[in-house]
Motif scaffolding. Sequence first.
Motif, short mmCIF file in Angstrom:
data_model
loop_
_atom_site.label_atom_id
_atom_site.label_comp_id
_atom_site.label_asym_id
_atom_site.label_seq_id
_atom_site.Cartn_x
_atom_site.Cartn_y
_atom_site.Cartn_z
N ILE A 41 17.17 4.02 -2.02
CA ILE A 41 16.84 3.19 -0.86
C ILE A 41 17.65 1.89 -0.90
CG2 ILE A 41 14.98 1.80 0.14
CD1 ILE A 41 13.12 4.17 -0.46
N ALA A 42 17.78 1.32 -2.08
CA ALA A 42 18.57 0.09 -2.22
C ALA A 42 20.04 0.36 -1.89
CB ALA A 42 18.42 -0.46 -3.62
N GLN A 43 20.56 1.48 -2.36
CA GLN A 43 21.96 1.81 -2.09
C GLN A 43 22.17 2.08 -0.60
OE1 GLN A 43 24.55 1.61 -4.28
NE2 GLN A 43 25.68 1.82 -2.37
N ALA A 44 21.22 2.78 0.03
CA ALA A 44 21.31 3.03 1.47
C ALA A 44 21.35 1.72 2.24
CB ALA A 44 20.13 3.88 1.93
N ASP A 45 20.54 0.76 1.80
CA ASP A 45 20.50 -0.54 2.47
C ASP A 45 21.86 -1.24 2.40
OD1 ASP A 45 19.09 -2.90 3.64
OD2 ASP A 45 19.55 -3.77 1.69
N VAL A 46 22.49 -1.19 1.24
CA VAL A 46 23.81 -1.81 1.07
C VAL A 46 24.83 -1.16 2.01
CG1 VAL A 46 25.73 -2.12 -0.53
CG2 VAL A 46 23.39 -2.54 -1.29
N LEU A 47 24.70 0.14 2.21
CA LEU A 47 25.64 0.88 3.04
C LEU A 47 25.34 0.78 4.53
CD1 LEU A 47 25.83 4.09 0.81
CD2 LEU A 47 27.65 2.39 1.11
N GLY A 48 24.20 0.16 4.88
CA GLY A 48 23.84 0.00 6.28
C GLY A 48 22.92 1.07 6.82
N TYR A 49 22.12 1.69 5.92
CA TYR A 49 21.22 2.77 6.32
C TYR A 49 19.81 2.52 5.79
CZ TYR A 49 25.66 5.28 6.97
OH TYR A 49 26.92 5.65 7.34
N VAL A 50 18.87 3.28 6.35
CA VAL A 50 17.54 3.43 5.76
C VAL A 50 17.34 4.93 5.53
CG1 VAL A 50 16.60 1.39 6.90
CG2 VAL A 50 16.37 3.62 8.01
N ILE A 51 16.37 5.28 4.70
CA ILE A 51 16.08 6.69 4.43
C ILE A 51 14.79 7.08 5.14
CG2 ILE A 51 15.54 8.39 2.65
CD1 ILE A 51 17.27 6.80 0.72
#
Length: 436
Positions: free
Chosen positions: A238-248
């Motif tokens: 979830i943290a990595q998705a946030d950095v990339l501009g996404y949510v799960i």
Amino acid sequence: MSAPLRIALAGLGTVGIGVIRLLQANRDLVTTRAGRPLEIVSVSARDRTLDRGVDLSPYAWEEDMTAMAARDDVDVVVELVGGSDGPALTLARNAIAANKHFVTANKAMIAHHGLALAHASEAHGTALKFEAAVAGGIPVVKGLREGAAANAIEQIYGILNGTANYILSTMEASGADFATTLKDAQALGYAEADPTFDIEGVDAAHKLSILAAISFGAKVDFDAVACEGISRVRAADIAQADVLGYVIRLIGWADVAEIESGAPALLQQVKPCLVPKGHPLAHVTGATNAVVAEGNFSGRLLFQGAGAGDGPTASAVVADLIDIARGEAGNPFSVPTSELIAMEPAESGERTGQTYLRFTVTDRPGVLAEITAAMRDANVSIESLIQQGRANDGGEVLVAMVTHDGPERCVDAAVALLSGSASLTAPPLVMKILEE
């Protein structure tokens, strides 16, 4: 005014009591809109002695709920007990055979037996209604069958389980891991003591199979839904998705493709996905449900609201009863059952898009080279890659990557090449990236 619509109500849990309270609170409004009174005449539940906070004395009590189907003073049976088989299914079959209209919130029963029940209701000239079975109080079934009836639906997808969405959006806000968030959700009543159907995607798959049948004129095929839950999603993802501009989010998705024979094939899948922060579904948090339908003339339609609860679900049940009172039966799956198509399950391999992969590997030299070599050999192009290790020497390392656009079969091939590798301490987590 016309004679009352006489109702037998099986199941006096949260939703059943919600139906009684709604009909009491909005009696005049419902009567005006239905064109006749809606009157409960009989009820049934497991425990007659339980105090449910409403006066049940005006209603005849049936110890055996399946006996409701034989009552001469009943026009419509409402089933709010649940379960794909057992007494609920017996009641449905008996009610339709006795020429009673039937209303249910039972998504499992409709997913497994809806086609047979719809065929029987057509033969008997009765209504089969299940608005409350999909997304609680959101009128998505009616919206697809009626509001979008002039459109060819090109795809339908969305957040179909409130428990899973609550867990993922809470992890997103708090940074907590899955196990802790699930435990808190159970304590707050957002998750069942046995949450398997919710967190492993089965509940969403039931709903998706119903929506797909309505959207594409297909026979309901729950067994063909590819299903993967959220239990393997980590806080680090979830943290990595946030950095990339996404949510799960856990997304149920269905669309139709043409196979070599020229026949239509139906893709149905429930899987955690990365959703761009600019997408409407990225802003759906908590126990909310949301469904997106893409019509060829209407464009994107978004249905959003409470996916469960006594008030929203009761609202959907009573909306079905109002339709029946007005004489608006309609076909349960938009078209007569004789016109529903048995579609082959579609393979997702030729579909293109970006993918997120997360590998949990041993912290030693050469592992990253092994992973990237598998990607190369499978013709997967990597857009970005991040390696995150633990503080302790020799611990696990998380390797996350996002691919460029490419066929899903190539990603599957890369994962297969790494299968059995001693470098991997767990199977890879693979998540599709939704387009904005």
